[in-house]
Design a protein around this motif. Structure first.
Motif, PDB file in Angstrom:
ATOM      1  N   LYS A 402      -0.306   5.264   1.915  1.00 44.36           N
ATOM      2  CA  LYS A 402       0.326   5.028   0.697  1.00 44.36           C
ATOM      3  C   LYS A 402       1.644   5.322   0.952  1.00 44.36           C
ATOM      4  O   LYS A 402       2.325   4.369   0.183  1.00 44.36           O
ATOM      5  CB  LYS A 402       0.220   6.517  -0.251  1.00 44.36           C
ATOM      6  N   GLN A 403       1.694   5.944   1.985  1.00 46.38           N
ATOM      7  CA  GLN A 403       2.889   6.196   2.778  1.00 46.38           C
ATOM      8  C   GLN A 403       3.689   4.665   3.204  1.00 46.38           C
ATOM      9  O   GLN A 403       4.681   3.962   2.929  1.00 46.38           O
ATOM     10  CB  GLN A 403       3.332   6.769   3.482  1.00 46.38           C
ATOM     11  N   ASP A 407       7.215   2.841   1.185  1.00 45.52           N
ATOM     12  CA  ASP A 407       8.292   1.659   2.468  1.00 45.52           C
ATOM     13  C   ASP A 407       7.881   0.566   2.775  1.00 45.52           C
ATOM     14  O   ASP A 407       9.417  -0.073   1.913  1.00 45.52           O
ATOM     15  CB  ASP A 407       7.797   2.620   3.814  1.00 45.52           C
ATOM     16  N   LEU A 408       7.430  -0.437   2.327  1.00 48.29           N
ATOM     17  CA  LEU A 408       7.730  -1.518   2.872  1.00 48.29           C
ATOM     18  C   LEU A 408       7.698  -2.362   1.628  1.00 48.29           C
ATOM     19  O   LEU A 408       7.684  -3.393   1.171  1.00 48.29           O
ATOM     20  CB  LEU A 408       5.989  -2.065   3.735  1.00 48.29           C
ATOM     21  N   GLY A 409       6.068  -2.153   0.798  1.00 45.92           N
ATOM     22  CA  GLY A 409       6.257  -2.701  -0.990  1.00 45.92           C
ATOM     23  C   GLY A 409       5.436  -4.013  -0.542  1.00 45.92           C
ATOM     24  O   GLY A 409       4.797  -4.216  -0.282  1.00 45.92           O
ATOM     25  N   ALA A 416      -6.276   0.657   2.452  1.00 41.90           N
ATOM     26  CA  ALA A 416      -7.891  -0.252   2.357  1.00 41.90           C
ATOM     27  C   ALA A 416      -8.602   0.920   3.365  1.00 41.90           C
ATOM     28  O   ALA A 416      -7.841   1.654   3.891  1.00 41.90           O
ATOM     29  CB  ALA A 416      -8.002  -1.548   2.839  1.00 41.90           C
ATOM     30  N   LYS A 417      -9.760   1.486   2.598  1.00 41.21           N
ATOM     31  CA  LYS A 417     -11.003   1.970   2.839  1.00 41.21           C
ATOM     32  C   LYS A 417     -12.086   0.870   3.810  1.00 41.21           C
ATOM     33  O   LYS A 417     -13.249   1.779   3.921  1.00 41.21           O
ATOM     34  CB  LYS A 417     -11.781   2.935   1.841  1.00 41.21           C
ATOM     35  N   LEU A 572      -6.411  -1.172   6.683  1.00 46.11           N
ATOM     36  CA  LEU A 572      -5.303  -0.601   6.927  1.00 46.11           C
ATOM     37  C   LEU A 572      -4.688  -0.302   4.821  1.00 46.11           C
ATOM     38  O   LEU A 572      -5.075   0.379   4.344  1.00 46.11           O
ATOM     39  CB  LEU A 572      -3.975  -1.098   7.386  1.00 46.11           C
ATOM     40  N   VAL A 573      -4.308  -1.721   4.615  1.00 49.82           N
ATOM     41  CA  VAL A 573      -4.077  -2.187   3.358  1.00 49.82           C
ATOM     42  C   VAL A 573      -4.352  -3.513   2.584  1.00 49.82           C
ATOM     43  O   VAL A 573      -5.062  -4.668   3.413  1.00 49.82           O
ATOM     44  CB  VAL A 573      -2.608  -2.488   3.340  1.00 49.82           C
TER      45      VAL A 573
END
Length: 611
Positions: A402-403, A407-409, A416-417, A572-573
């Motif tokens: 989430k951070q 931060d990166l947007g 991602a899980k 990760l995302v």
């Protein structure tokens, strides 16, 4: 180009000198700038003077200082040369020239000029109208050999150039005929017979035969050290050409995904004699049976032309020009005009594009919300701190997704899980965030003592990798980051020196896409400890034999759970991908890779302009 290059080198060597203002210089000084002899230096000076780009007054006597005046408009000269190179197809050389000598103002002018040329256009070529689609991609084409395709865009190109025995319909999830018009399966599911359509031509004119099918499948399945996708054909015992148009395939066991595997890009049918002549040349200038053929391939451009003799009929689009601009930052090109098509994969400016498109401008937006999942894949074939499960568990909690998104947007949209976004969106938090004390305890339990933890990433995920690198450093882990070219990360001798690799994979929503993550060496295979590897083998074997789709999904759930439990892979995302197109563009079809199928595009004649 040499006179232009010589002038630009001269101008860049005297950046403080104003145009039309004379200044002293020696032949020896110029020889050093141009890295040539004094004699050749004088030839260059004479040429630049004849062109009217400089004024030269030679000093009298040996060693005396001469006087030069710079007359040409440097920006105009550079821009015109770059445009010429672009139009000749020397895109890579043109961009290198611009990056070396161009200031921001002329670079912006080039981007405007390039933007104006993007999208769809119609012009007269040899007394007929020719429809062309031109668009940029911000990555290199690594290979056009379908059996070696690893990256999403390479695979997409393979789908335009080649055909397979059968095809998979993403919408209906059904297998359809392609090169084979029909097939039979034995009662035990181990014996398959395929009947090929007649008169299917390759791009070079020869008719496709059953022997080409045998060669294409054997090429991949019998060389696992060369072709990563060989795992899909591990159940094949034998491929035989029964006659000119009949192929028999024998399996060791029934495989519920066998037809699906035959519909993938690595299973494309290729001409035997062309590949055997030179595999490396085939990878650059391939020959297939697809709706488009490669007309031109250089480092900075790839041109596809419609294949008139395609067995399903000629595409409506005549020509596709793909400008390969890996050194250009995505978003530098302006949005295309109303007749254009713009496609992208993990392109950060697409979020901005979507926000800017208004309802009355005629655009439609098709967005694949979770088109890419980024992952940190550990390399268990190398000794290091990551071999211990507690170290990997610590990293799982150190990397706050989430951070990272905050931060990166950009195109980062959701933590991602797992690999499948639909599942992950519905999942609740599987475990609470660990405290700093707990993380330090895991690191101590792993025996970590400040060893270097080496991360490899490619340039497309560079910002993500930099964020993770800094995050690990802040927790006392001595992270080292190398951003590598795509080609090098496909070389196991190169990436094998790293403890983990950060990369993204496009989500296509089918079983094969998921399975290749677990069974292909250039994805997860190096991440498994012995017990994990054995469990992956058991689950994949069960999945191959399962005929009920819902139960196969349960087995895929088990594989994903295994990755989470062992922390072999850290998901990760999710990143989004979208394609925007105008309503005049008919037949737009976004395929599983998030790209437009060129053979399905056509433009309404009332909406186009003629060049």
């Amino acid at each position: 180009m040499l006179p232009v290059l010589h002038f630009l080198e001269l101008r860049s060597s005297f950046p403080e000198k104003e145009a039309h203002v004379s200044f002293p210089v020696t032949i020896e000084k110029l020889a050093g700038i141009w890295h040539c002899t004094p004699r050749y230096t004088k030839i260059i000076i004479r040429k630049l003077s004849e062109l009217g780009w400089i004024e030269w007054r030679a000093g009298r006597g040996r060693g005396n200082t001469s006087v030069v005046t710079l007359l040409a408009d440097t920006e105009e000269l550079l821009l015109q040369e770059v445009k010429t190179k672009m139009e000749q197809g020397d895109v890579s050389e043109a961009m290198e020239l611009m990056n070396r000598f161009g200031q921001s103002s002329v670079k912006n002018r080039l981007m405007d000029w390039l933007s104006d040329g993007m999208g769809f256009s119609t012009q007269m070529v040899s007394d007929r109208l020719e429809d062309t689609l031109r668009f940029p991609v911000y990555r290199k084409i690594v290979t056009l050999d379908p059996a070696l395709s690893f990256y999403t865009f390479d695979a997409h190109m393979g789908g335009q150039i080649f055909n397979t025995l059968v095809e998979y319909d993403q919408e209906t999830r059904m297998i359809k005929p392609s090169i084979a018009h029909s097939w039979e399966e034995s009662a035990d599911g181990q014996s398959w017979t395929f009947h090929l359509k007649k008169s299917i031509p390759f791009h070079h004119g020869r008719e496709l035969t059953a022997q080409d099918v045998v060669f294409s499948l054997d090429r991949v399945r019998l060389r696992p050290e060369r072709f990563e996708s060989s795992w899909m054909f591990r159940d094949i015992v034998q491929v035989l050409a029964l006659d000119h148009k009949t192929v028999h395939i024998q399996l060791r066991q029934a495989n519920s995904l066998f037809l699906r595997f035959l519909s993938t890009v690595p299973a494309s049918i290729v001409p035997q004699e062309v590949v055997l002549k030179s595999e490396s040349e085939f990878a650059r200038h391939p020959v297939g049976t697809g709706p488009f053929q490669v007309a031109r391939r250089q480092e900075g451009i790839c041109v596809l032309e419609a294949f008139p003799a395609h067995f399903r009929g000629r595409p409506q689009l005549d020509r596709v020009e793909i400008l390969i601009l890996p050194t250009v930052e995505p978003g530098r090109l302006k949005e295309p005009d109303w007749t254009s098509v713009f496609t992208s994969y993990s392109d950060p400016n697409q979020g901005e594009l979507a926000a800017q498109l208004s309802e009355d401008c005629g655009w439609q937006d098709a967005e694949m919300l979770f088109a890419c999942c980024t992952m940190l894949v550990f390399n268990q074939w190398k000794q290091g701190p990551h071999n211990h499960p507690s170290f990997r568990r610590a990293l799982q909690h150190i990397i706050d997704r989430k951070q990272m998104i905050a931060d990166l947007g950009g195109d980062l949209v959701f933590p991602a899980k797992g690999f499948r976004p639909q599942q992950a969106v519905r999942q609740k938090e599987s475990e609470e965030a660990a405290s700093l004390e707990q993380i330090q305890e895991w690191l101590q339990e792993s025996g970590y003592q400040g060893e270097a933890f080496r991360i490899a990433s490619n340039s497309y995920h560079q910002e993500d990798a930099k964020w993770i690198h800094a995050r690990l450093q802040s927790f006392g882990i001595q992270s080292q980051l190398d951003v590598k070219p795509l080609e090098e990360l496909m070389d196991y001798e190169d990436w094998g020196q790293y403890d983990c690799r950060l990369f993204g994979n496009a989500f296509t929503g089918d079983e094969v896409c998921e399975l290749e993550m677990y069974l292909q060496k250039n994805y997860f295979l190096a991440a498994y400890e012995p017990d994990t590897a054995e469990r992956v083998h058991q689950l994949s074997e069960a999945l191959f034999r399962e005929s009920v789709a819902a139960k196969r999904q349960e087995l895929l759930d088990d594989l994903e759970s295994l990755m989470r439990q062992t922390h072999s892979v850290l998901y990760l995302v999710y990143k989004k991908s979208s394609a925007s197109y105008h309503e005049a563009v008919r037949g737009v079809s976004i395929n599983a890779s998030g790209w437009l199928d060129f053979d399905k595009i056509w433009f309404h004649p009332q909406a186009i302009h003629t060049g």
